[in-house]
Design a protein around this motif. Structure first.
Motif, mmCIF file in Angstrom:
data_model
loop_
_atom_site.group_PDB
_atom_site.id
_atom_site.type_symbol
_atom_site.label_atom_id
_atom_site.label_comp_id
_atom_site.label_asym_id
_atom_site.label_seq_id
_atom_site.Cartn_x
_atom_site.Cartn_y
_atom_site.Cartn_z
ATOM 1 N N PHE A 86 98.463 27.061 49.821
ATOM 2 C CA PHE A 86 98.843 27.191 50.985
ATOM 3 C C PHE A 86 97.508 27.647 51.830
ATOM 4 O O PHE A 86 96.743 28.159 51.486
ATOM 5 N N PHE A 92 101.057 36.097 45.260
ATOM 6 C CA PHE A 92 102.149 36.949 44.964
ATOM 7 C C PHE A 92 101.553 38.321 45.098
ATOM 8 O O PHE A 92 100.590 38.620 43.991
ATOM 9 N N PHE A 103 102.965 32.589 36.443
ATOM 10 C CA PHE A 103 104.475 32.758 37.501
ATOM 11 C C PHE A 103 105.038 31.142 37.144
ATOM 12 O O PHE A 103 106.094 30.831 36.704
ATOM 13 N N ASN A 137 94.605 42.397 46.213
ATOM 14 C CA ASN A 137 93.868 43.139 47.312
ATOM 15 C C ASN A 137 92.400 43.588 46.598
ATOM 16 O O ASN A 137 91.621 44.114 47.387
ATOM 17 N N ASP B 160 105.285 36.784 54.532
ATOM 18 C CA ASP B 160 104.861 35.630 54.866
ATOM 19 C C ASP B 160 105.935 34.422 54.460
ATOM 20 O O ASP B 160 106.393 34.584 53.102
ATOM 21 N N ASP B 162 105.550 31.500 53.967
ATOM 22 C CA ASP B 162 105.122 30.725 52.923
ATOM 23 C C ASP B 162 105.102 31.302 51.385
ATOM 24 O O ASP B 162 104.918 30.520 50.384
ATOM 25 N N LEU B 163 105.351 32.592 51.154
ATOM 26 C CA LEU B 163 105.358 33.129 49.897
ATOM 27 C C LEU B 163 106.678 32.696 49.282
ATOM 28 O O LEU B 163 106.587 32.327 48.179
ATOM 29 N N LEU B 165 107.971 29.659 49.905
ATOM 30 C CA LEU B 165 107.721 28.260 49.703
ATOM 31 C C LEU B 165 106.921 28.229 48.511
ATOM 32 O O LEU B 165 107.066 27.541 47.656
ATOM 33 N N ALA B 166 105.697 29.131 48.346
ATOM 34 C CA ALA B 166 105.109 29.136 47.087
ATOM 35 C C ALA B 166 105.922 29.296 45.694
ATOM 36 O O ALA B 166 105.437 28.725 44.774
ATOM 37 N N ALA B 167 106.624 30.415 45.823
ATOM 38 C CA ALA B 167 107.533 30.498 44.846
ATOM 39 C C ALA B 167 108.115 29.007 44.451
ATOM 40 O O ALA B 167 108.479 28.804 43.146
ATOM 41 N N GLN B 176 115.784 32.796 41.649
ATOM 42 C CA GLN B 176 114.589 33.421 41.073
ATOM 43 C C GLN B 176 113.483 33.600 42.123
ATOM 44 O O GLN B 176 112.995 34.661 42.007
ATOM 45 N N SER B 180 111.987 37.363 42.207
ATOM 46 C CA SER B 180 110.812 37.417 42.015
ATOM 47 C C SER B 180 109.871 37.698 43.147
ATOM 48 O O SER B 180 108.647 38.106 42.869
ATOM 49 N N VAL B 181 110.108 37.149 44.203
ATOM 50 C CA VAL B 181 109.207 37.435 45.330
ATOM 51 C C VAL B 181 109.611 37.957 46.731
ATOM 52 O O VAL B 181 109.121 39.021 47.037
ATOM 53 N N PRO B 184 110.665 41.950 45.724
ATOM 54 C CA PRO B 184 109.476 42.891 45.684
ATOM 55 C C PRO B 184 108.524 43.029 46.844
ATOM 56 O O PRO B 184 108.085 44.122 47.271
ATOM 57 N N PHE B 262 100.021 50.406 48.979
ATOM 58 C CA PHE B 262 98.779 50.365 48.244
ATOM 59 C C PHE B 262 98.456 48.925 47.689
ATOM 60 O O PHE B 262 97.474 48.441 47.680
ATOM 61 N N LEU B 263 99.520 48.491 47.067
ATOM 62 C CA LEU B 263 99.312 47.211 45.964
ATOM 63 C C LEU B 263 99.361 46.019 47.022
ATOM 64 O O LEU B 263 99.116 45.092 46.428
ATOM 65 N N LYS B 264 99.929 46.044 47.936
ATOM 66 C CA LYS B 264 99.967 45.009 49.111
ATOM 67 C C LYS B 264 98.482 44.571 49.209
ATOM 68 O O LYS B 264 97.543 45.332 49.655
ATOM 69 N N SER B 265 98.372 43.182 49.320
ATOM 70 C CA SER B 265 97.056 42.971 49.758
ATOM 71 C C SER B 265 96.785 42.850 51.171
ATOM 72 O O SER B 265 97.625 42.976 51.961
ATOM 73 N N LYS B 266 95.474 42.736 51.487
ATOM 74 C CA LYS B 266 95.093 42.783 52.826
ATOM 75 C C LYS B 266 95.016 44.178 53.347
ATOM 76 O O LYS B 266 95.873 45.141 52.942
#
Lengths: 370, 266
Positions: A86, A92, A103, A137, B160, B162-163, B165-167, B176, B180-181, B184, B262-266
């Protein structure tokens, strides 16, 4: 190369009508197994919409899409064998690199015992060994790209889709990743469709390019064909830097045509279909910036079919080359743009200097205005 | 930052004043609970833990506290699935009449609690379920649901699209994909909302007052009943217990959600 009679992907009269917007009009193309196709176009050209229809996220309002000869309109995205990277990667965030890559294997019910080996095989392929347990991250932009590629490829899909994943990267990393995509694609032999607005990327990575504008396919050709024989002014202008002059058709003999631009008569190659070539028709004449030669002395230019004198308006230094903007009143009001990259003779011309320029007839593409 | 000295003095005075005002009630009640005298007062008269011993010994208070915990648990069990799904739906889909739904969900706030309380009392009375604990849990869930929905939608807005759609392109079906997406990704909001609902339900007084009878008083109602007779320092001790529960919830929130963010990206 493996030539199958059934193309890996094909589209037949595909149309996508959004409320108040026809995003894709009558798209037709075929892509052979193991080939790398780039759909190239400006933003809003419908290229991403076309990609999302192939992925299954959008259902075409008309037409059919075939993957390995099977019509897929009624097949949900999770039932298609299509991997996708994407634009914003959509990794994730709550999973590690290895979990992200595992996954699709879990969802597609792979043998659980074989998953760890497969995951590390693909992390090796994208050169991420040793970073399995990192969270998203904790990875750099380039490393995240690699996780996204591994996740899209790990289940060995029939088709890989790339939705401009490189757009956000800085130039150096982008060029590195372009070559990386190319390497991985060749290594696995996976049929790939890439979407981008970066014409350089399209030329570098692709076996086949489709140029789109306003929802319509403008041209479908190999990179060299696309570059050498553009079908219309849009393609000529979108790939490379091109000068366009407006003129009238004066004489036609097969592909070779004469045109009048103001008081001048010039010759070029007709790129529109012959039946549109009516004498007196309005035409647009395209000459690429890199196919025009420039010199202070006329003799130094060598043999040319068309030659002019002009005044330097601006000089733009681009590192490996110079871009000159010239005023040539005979050719119209727009500045004529010329690339100069003669490595041995990097003598520059100054603003205000009078110079000689010229090109060969075979480098002037003539398009009949619709 | 290099501000003139006079400006710094003004800023700091304001900060200290604000902190004092905000924390004063807590300190007063904390101090009063440790008194060794028999009257509730601040500063306390000596130091002892006898009022804590007293509330532990008091069967009524212990039972009421237990009932309040049950009510708060039921409230969370009801609001967690409904609030989570509603919060995700409201931020993810462009639903026709989404504004009307938002306003409808705000209604419990715009109606004074006494009004909703009487309404619920009549409804539950008609249904013949008054006298049970679980309707109180449901009532506090209904009244405070907007908090849950807001907490979840604020997480879901940043999700997002797209998350999901990515799944799907990874082969995940709708269920699922959700577990799973999507879930969380909105977990911080779900955790924040749930703890908020727990505390609000634990502290809910007015609506509980209308829905309880003498056999099933909750802690806030029990305290209210005590004030009406003699005000003794055990009330301060009970209040401190309340404060401690709320602080534990906030500490848990910080640990769980702080970690999640903290675990989230960006």
């Amino acid at each position: 190369m493996n030539t199958h009679s059934i193309p890996a992907v094909s589209a037949s009269n595909v149309e996508m009508q959004f409320p108040g917007l026809l995003a894709v009009k009558d798209a037709n193309f075929e892509l052979d197994n193991g080939r790398f196709l780039t759909i190239l176009g400006p933003s809003g050209s419908g290229k991403t919409t076309l990609l999302r229809m192939i992925a299954g996220f959008l259902k075409p309002t008309r037409g059919e899409i075939f993957i390995k000869g099977k019509e897929v309109s009624a097949v949900a995205p999770n039932k298609r064998s299509v991997g996708m990277v994407f634009q914003k990667l959509a990794l994730f965030p709550h999973m590690t690199a290895a979990q992200n890559v595992a996954f699709p294997l879990k969802m597609r019910r792979f043998d659980a015992k074989k998953i760890p080996a497969r995951v590390s095989e693909f992390l090796n392929l994208v050169r991420l060994d040793g970073l399995e347990d990192r969270r998203m991250n904790e990875l750099s932009g380039g490393q995240q790209q690699r996780v996204a590629i591994a996740r899209a490829l790990v289940f060995e899909p029939d088709l890989l889709l790339l939705d401009e994943p490189l757009a956000a990267l800085d130039r150096k990393l982008r060029e590195e990743m372009q070559l990386e995509f190319r390497r991985i694609q060749k290594e696995l032999g996976v049929t790939t469709i890439n979407v981008t607005h970066d014409q350089r990327e399209a030329l570098v990575v692709s076996d086949q390019i489709i140029v789109m504008d306003h929802g319509e396919i403008q041209q479908d050709a190999s990179p060299t064909q696309m570059y050498r024989t553009p079908h219309n002014p849009f393609v000529a202008n979108f790939i490379g830097v091109t000068n366009l002059f407006v003129g009238q058709l004066a004489a036609v003999s097969g592909e070779a045509v004469d045109v009048t631009i103001g008081a001048l008569t010039l010759s070029g190659i007709l790129r529109s279909s012959p039946e549109t070539a009516v004498l007196g028709a309005q035409v647009r004449c395209a000459v690429r910036a890199e196919q025009i030669r420039i010199s202070a002395a006329l003799d130094a230019l060598g043999e040319l079919d068309a030659a002019f004198q002009g005044t330097v308006k601006d000089v733009i230094f681009e590192g490996e080359r110079l871009l000159y903007e010239l005023s040539i009143p005979e050719l119209g009001d727009d500045p004529v743009r010329i690339f100069h990259h003669d490595q041995n003779d990097f003598a520059t011309h100054d603003v205000g200097e009078t110079v000689h320029i010229g090109w060969m007839n075979r480098d002037m593409h003539i398009f009949v205005a619709p | 930052m290099n501000r003139p000295r006079s400006q710094q003095i003004v800023y700091w005075s304001l900060v200290i004043l604000t902190l004092l005002t905000l924390s004063a009630p807590t300190f007063v009640v904390l101090g009063a609970s440790f008194t060794s005298g028999n009257i509730i007062q601040f500063p306390p008269d000596g130091f002892s833990l006898k009022w804590y011993a007293a509330i532990i010994g008091e069967q009524n208070l212990r039972d009421a506290f237990g009932r309040s915990l049950i009510v708060a648990t039921i409230c969370v069990l009801v609001s967690l699935p409904t609030g989570t799904l509603a919060g995700i739906a409201l931020s993810k889909f462009r639903i026709r009449g989404a504004n009307a739904i938002q306003i409808y969900l705000l209604l419990p706030f715009t109606i004074p609690l006494i009004g909703s309380g009487i309404g619920l009392m009549l409804a539950f009375g008609d249904a013949g379920i008054l006298g049970n604990l679980w309707p109180i849990g449901i009532a506090t869930a209904v009244i405070n649901l907007p908090f849950m929905i807001w907490a979840v939608s604020s997480s879901a807005v940043g999700l997002d699209p797209d998350l999901e759609l990515a799944a799907q392109s990874c082969g995940a079906g709708p269920v699922q994909t959700f577990f799973s997406v999507t879930l969380p990704a909105v977990a911080p909001g779900v955790i924040t909302g749930s703890l908020l609902m727990f505390i609000l339900s634990l502290n809910e007084f007015l609506v509980s007052l209308l829905l309880v009878d003498a056999r099933i008083v909750t802690l806030p109602v029990q305290i209210y009943n005590s004030i009406r007779s003699i005000i003794t320092p055990d009330l301060a001790a009970v209040s401190v217990v309340f404060i401690v529960v709320a602080m534990l919830a906030i500490a848990a929130l910080d640990k769980l959600v702080g970690l999640e963010i903290f675990l989230k990206s960006k």
